[in-house]
Design a protein around this motif. Structure first.
Motif, PDB file in Angstrom:
ATOM      1  N   HIS A   1      -7.495  -0.994   5.663  1.00 17.67           N
ATOM      2  CA  HIS A   1      -6.493  -0.054   6.192  1.00 17.67           C
ATOM      3  C   HIS A   1      -6.369   1.124   5.219  1.00 17.67           C
ATOM      4  O   HIS A   1      -6.415   2.284   5.625  1.00 17.67           O
TER       5      HIS A   1
ATOM      6  N   ASP B   1      -0.151  -3.891   6.148  1.00 12.18           N
ATOM      7  CA  ASP B   1      -0.798  -3.427   7.381  1.00 12.18           C
ATOM      8  C   ASP B   1      -2.261  -3.878   7.451  1.00 12.18           C
ATOM      9  O   ASP B   1      -3.096  -3.196   8.048  1.00 12.18           O
TER      10      ASP B   1
ATOM     11  N   HIS C   1       1.406   3.926   2.004  1.00 14.75           N
ATOM     12  CA  HIS C   1       1.965   4.686   3.134  1.00 14.75           C
ATOM     13  C   HIS C   1       3.486   4.784   3.030  1.00 14.75           C
ATOM     14  O   HIS C   1       4.157   3.841   2.610  1.00 14.75           O
TER      15      HIS C   1
ATOM     16  N   HIS D   1       6.161   2.287   3.782  1.00 16.69           N
ATOM     17  CA  HIS D   1       6.166   1.066   2.969  1.00 16.69           C
ATOM     18  C   HIS D   1       6.774   1.302   1.586  1.00 16.69           C
ATOM     19  O   HIS D   1       7.144   0.351   0.910  1.00 16.69           O
TER      20      HIS D   1
ATOM     21  N   HIS E   1       0.844  -1.194   0.000  1.00 14.48           N
ATOM     22  CA  HIS E   1       0.000   0.000   0.000  1.00 14.48           C
ATOM     23  C   HIS E   1       0.881   1.247   0.000  1.00 14.48           C
ATOM     24  O   HIS E   1       2.096   1.146   0.058  1.00 14.48           O
TER      25      HIS E   1
HETATM   26 ZN   LIG Z   1      -0.073   1.610   6.514  1.00 17.60          ZN
END
Ligand SMILES: [Zn+2]
Length: 257
Positions: free
Chosen positions: A124, A147, A67, A70, A65
């Motif tokens: 998430h 996550d 974020h 990451h 994802h």
């Molecule tokens: Zn995350």
């Protein structure tokens, strides 16, 4: 069509590199020297050092994802290994730049002699995906779930609903029990302390908490988990409905333990 046999090595090992305060970057690889795949590189420097020390050549980066903790290391990793593929959700192209291969749930692709299956797991974030590698080369199979699923917990619902997270977790829980589960953060102790407070008479949870605290005492990672262990001890995976999950998530978000 029958695929021609190739000499491609089967990567059956996953190593973890602890970075930042509680992130893990995962490396899928085989014998050294050889090729390697990195999952969710929060940062680049420790990953470059780790791979170079082992004469591993980065061939692909997977993102679960968008974020920053990451994807933050990807630009610098690409400076070092410009030929590496960048594989992420095509639906999140705007938030995960540098993609060379966009994927979505249901897609399959080959990597280091393995078949990687993409699973949509929103909750998430809106376009969160997980990568599942069926057993091969003598291992039990691997799940990189970012996550979404944590050991003893699940990700916060930043962009999704309890319905989405419930469905995502149930999809992951349906994978084979021995699958090794690689969650992107070391949150296990906190998750299980909360779970033990939420379900104080649950033996499986209290036993797992004891094992987890002993590992953390020695500064050892608590990962990988397995799907079977999560089915037995993760209250979010055990939640029988989105409503139960919503209730649990609300408790966990407010928990100060
Ligand atoms: Zn995350």
């Amino acid at each position: 069509m029958q695929q021609a046999a190739t000499a491609a090595p089967i990567a059956s090992r996953v190593s973890l590199i602890p970075v930042l305060s509680d992130n893990y970057v995962f490396v899928l690889h085989g014998d050294q020297p050889g090729p390697a795949v990195v999952v969710d590189p929060a940062v680049a420097e420790p990953v470059i050092t780790w791979l170079e020390q082992r004469q591993l050549e980065l061939t692909a980066i997977l993102h679960t994802h968008h974020h920053h903790d990451h994807i933050g290391g990807t630009p610098q990793l690409l400076q070092h290994w410009p030929q590496a593929a960048v594989i992420a959700s095509s639906a999140d192209l705007a938030r995960i730049p540098l993609q060379t291969q966009g994927v979505q749930g249901g897609d399959r692709f080959e990597l280091l002699g393995r078949t990687v299956q993409v699973i949509d797991v929103p909750g998430h974030t809106a376009h969160h995906i997980a990568f599942y590698l069926a057993p091969a080369g003598g291992d039990s199979g691997h799940l990189f779930c970012g996550d979404t699923l944590f050991a003893g917990g699940c990700g916060r619902l930043f962009e999704g609903t309890p319905e989405q997270m419930h469905r995502s977790l149930q999809q992951l829980a349906a994978l084979p029990g021995p699958t090794q589960v690689w969650c992107a953060h070391e949150y296990t102790a906190g998750n299980l302390r909360w779970a033990a407070a939420e379900a104080p008479t649950d033996r499986a949870i209290s036993e797992r908490l004891t094992t987890t605290l002993a590992l953390r005492e020695q500064e050892q990672p608590t990962l990988p988990s397995t799907i079977a262990l999560e089915r037995a001890t993760n209250l979010f995976v055990r939640a029988e409905s989105p409503e139960v999950l919503r209730h649990l998530r609300g408790h966990k978000d407010l928990w100060k333990g």
